[in-house]
Design an enzyme around this catalytic site. Sequence first.
Site, short mmCIF file in Angstrom:
data_model
loop_
_atom_site.label_atom_id
_atom_site.label_comp_id
_atom_site.label_asym_id
_atom_site.label_seq_id
_atom_site.Cartn_x
_atom_site.Cartn_y
_atom_site.Cartn_z
N LYS A 139 0.84 -1.21 0.00
CA LYS A 139 0.00 0.00 0.00
C LYS A 139 0.87 1.26 0.00
O LYS A 139 0.65 2.17 -0.79
CB LYS A 139 -0.92 -0.03 1.23
CG LYS A 139 -1.92 1.09 1.30
CD LYS A 139 -3.16 0.69 2.04
CE LYS A 139 -3.00 0.66 3.54
NZ LYS A 139 -3.01 2.00 4.17
N ARG A 157 -8.78 12.07 12.52
CA ARG A 157 -7.35 11.80 12.77
C ARG A 157 -6.52 13.09 12.78
O ARG A 157 -6.86 14.08 12.12
CB ARG A 157 -6.83 10.81 11.72
CG ARG A 157 -7.55 9.46 11.86
CD ARG A 157 -7.01 8.43 10.93
NE ARG A 157 -5.64 8.07 11.22
CZ ARG A 157 -4.91 7.28 10.43
NH1 ARG A 157 -5.44 6.80 9.32
NH2 ARG A 157 -3.68 6.99 10.75
N SER A 171 7.23 8.82 12.48
CA SER A 171 6.18 8.72 11.46
C SER A 171 6.72 8.88 10.05
O SER A 171 7.26 9.93 9.69
CB SER A 171 5.10 9.78 11.72
OG SER A 171 4.27 9.88 10.57
N ASP A 178 1.90 -1.27 11.72
CA ASP A 178 0.59 -1.67 11.20
C ASP A 178 0.26 -3.13 11.52
O ASP A 178 -0.85 -3.59 11.24
CB ASP A 178 0.55 -1.47 9.68
CG ASP A 178 0.55 0.00 9.31
OD1 ASP A 178 0.19 0.83 10.18
OD2 ASP A 178 0.92 0.33 8.17
N LYS A 228 -4.47 5.55 14.83
CA LYS A 228 -4.57 4.94 13.50
C LYS A 228 -6.04 5.03 13.03
O LYS A 228 -6.81 5.82 13.56
CB LYS A 228 -4.06 3.50 13.55
CG LYS A 228 -2.56 3.41 13.83
CD LYS A 228 -1.77 3.98 12.67
CE LYS A 228 -0.28 3.99 12.95
NZ LYS A 228 0.48 4.74 11.96
C1 S3P Z 1 2.58 4.75 6.27
C2 S3P Z 1 3.16 5.06 7.49
C3 S3P Z 1 2.61 4.61 8.78
C4 S3P Z 1 1.62 3.48 8.60
C5 S3P Z 1 0.64 3.73 7.48
C6 S3P Z 1 1.37 3.91 6.17
C7 S3P Z 1 3.19 5.27 5.06
O1 S3P Z 1 1.92 5.69 9.37
O2 S3P Z 1 0.91 3.26 9.80
O3 S3P Z 1 -0.24 2.64 7.34
O4 S3P Z 1 2.84 4.79 3.96
O5 S3P Z 1 4.04 6.16 5.15
P1 S3P Z 1 2.68 6.74 10.33
O6 S3P Z 1 3.63 7.48 9.52
O7 S3P Z 1 1.60 7.63 10.87
O8 S3P Z 1 3.32 5.92 11.40
#
Ligand code: S3P
Length: 742
Positions: free
Chosen positions: A329, A430, A475, A623, A650
């Site tokens: 994803k 969020r 993050s 995740d 989340k």
């Molecule tokens: C993601 C980063 C993560 C993850 C999300 C996808 C990304 O979030 O939980 O499903 O694609 O950069 P955070 O950056 O908020 O930890």
Amino acid sequence: MTELNKVVIVGLGLIGGSLAAALKQSGACQKVIGVARREETCEQAMAMGIVDEAVTGVEQIAGQLGRNDIIFIAVPTLTVAKILNELKACVGPEVIITDGASVKGSVLIDVQSIYGKYPANFVLGHPIAGSEQSGVEASNPDLYHNHRVILTPVPENNADAVKAVRFMWELVGAEVLEMGVQDHDIVLAATSHLPHVIAFSLVDTLAHDSQNENIFRYAAGGFKDFTRIASSDAIMWRDIMLANKKSVLDAIDLFSSNLGRLRAAIEEENATEITGVFTRAKFARDRFTKMLEHSAYLKTMQNSEEKNIVYTVAPGGTVKGRIRVPGDKSISHRSIMLGSLAEGTTNIKGFLEGEDALATLQAFRDMGVVIEGPDNGSVTVHGVGLNGLQKPTGPLYVGNSGTSMRLLSGILAGQSFDSELTGDISLSKRPMNRVAKPLGEMGAIIGTAEEGRPPLKIHGGANLKGIQYDMPMASAQVKSCLLLAGLYAQGETRVTEPAPTRDHTERMLQGFGYGVERQGNAVSVKPGGKLTGTDIDIPADISSATFYMVAAAISPGSDITLTHVGVNPTRIGVINILKLMGANLSLQNEREVGGEPVADIRVQYAPLKGIQVPEDQVPLAIDEFPALLIAAACAEGKTVVTGAEELRVKETDRIQAMADGLANLGIECESTPDGIIVTGGQLTGGKVESFHDHRIAMSFTIAGLRATGAIEVNNCANVSTSFPNFVELAKKVGISLDVKSY
Ligand code: S3P
């Protein structure tokens, strides 16, 4: 309300006759009275049994009517005024009147001018149903079943009258929506009146003006489908166009100018432009068809009341086989974003066709990028360069996807145009200040709703300057957002992370030929570079593979291989944690594909033990915790998670959602502000709530393998955001899963 008093239907054509037939069939209406000009129509309606009484003038039955009786005016739009004059002369104000005309503005004017003061019991309405047949003989009691009826109440309306009209339509199986009079006429001009104009005009052009007399002989299914509505009642549609003149003209003008542009593209043999129009249209039409299958389109467009999909998993079983889960994803999002900002074409393989990644794709289409596909995971993006995005015509709606919103905010902060990002109910709760604040420090002007929640309103034309930002939380979304904004900023943008997070943005920027520097825990970009279109092969998503890894790890006798999974070191926390718990897990066929490490992952059952999860693994498995907590529930002893407060923000509060669900299934657990303690035990059957969170839903599904009874998981529709074929693969590997939609 369970019953209706008398209902009088004025006009016994298809619309009126069908309502009469449906009300009679419901048996919940005291008396159905039909009013038709012609004696023969009255006789026919009586003979068909669709009315209890039929008369040729409303004054003949006006004396029988009183409070709570309803009159439905089902005559062509421009005849409504005549009927209103008749009703005014003989019917008292206590009787409820409603109508079914396709244009509401003109009826509103008629009512106001004939009655003077707007009668509180007059409820404007419009059933969105019909057929190209007409006349009382076409009456069909099922015409309104599962169709929409739009009511357009006005401030003067008596709420009980609106309620009674709503009840009448619901009684015959319709779904009732409410909107403003003007909105109704604009929407209908675009989606109903304009298509009729085009269909009538096209058929007339071919039949009348074409040089070839035999033209229809060669017409096939496409022509037939496209022009079906040109067989509709000509006079009725003429009146609709006249009654809704202003909105219809606006819709025709917009369409004519777009048709002119398409004509020019064909003349100039501009294949990209033509592809753009056709792919955008195909995507929109496919989506519309899907919406119609699931629910009413007005509801699903706002994603507010999707159908409740419930998963029921039978207890026990093993998982076996070799499967490939869909594309990653995070990488799918980034492939569209960077492909769009690149110069030249980007060919993507293995793209995740889930709702989240599709939301990103749609956002870039909305900003003028021509994107072909997705077609079995293949997507071609015709990049427009860093400064080639166009202002979207409305807010960019990104559904459930936090990644889309946060990464896009970085890109949009660097554009010359204003934009707005909106999302579904979950995303709207969020936190976005984590991106809005540092972007603000860079000079971006971003408005948010209360407490930094979406929607995000981003003002274009800001002069961004690079900053040094120490992220307060680990993050990847925040890091990526700032790096993407950094492409548009003056000077260097440098982000430090408190712990390593996924590095797909950095890797992919380099894959597109854009320099990124990493020094210890800091990453930086400088402006002035360009991205060049490239080929991207997206590996399978380790986050999706996790559900089957855990499934095999908890169910005795299991042996599963997940092929072509991305095993980027910043994503393999789940592998490390499962191994620490004693899982029998091995990586095979390790290789590098398009700058990302990939492997096949084999998991065979072995008893698990509880552990203290090392905090440095938390961001690398962020995740995967919902599924890992199912492993913890099946392990011997306690599993303790700390330093994971990010789980609370989340798609839902994942600590609370898992604690609640596990407790319902007989597992002892204790949630803490930054984690959870789970004591392994015996999962029982029971009902759990996913809170519309895809990963919670899938985690409790695999829990069924070790449960003593069936597990029912509520609200699973969002599984399609990340893992559209989860159910199919679950069944394939041996999970006994039943899906129902309510
Ligand atoms: C993601 C980063 C993560 C993850 C999300 C996808 C990304 O979030 O939980 O499903 O694609 O950069 P955070 O950056 O908020 O930890």
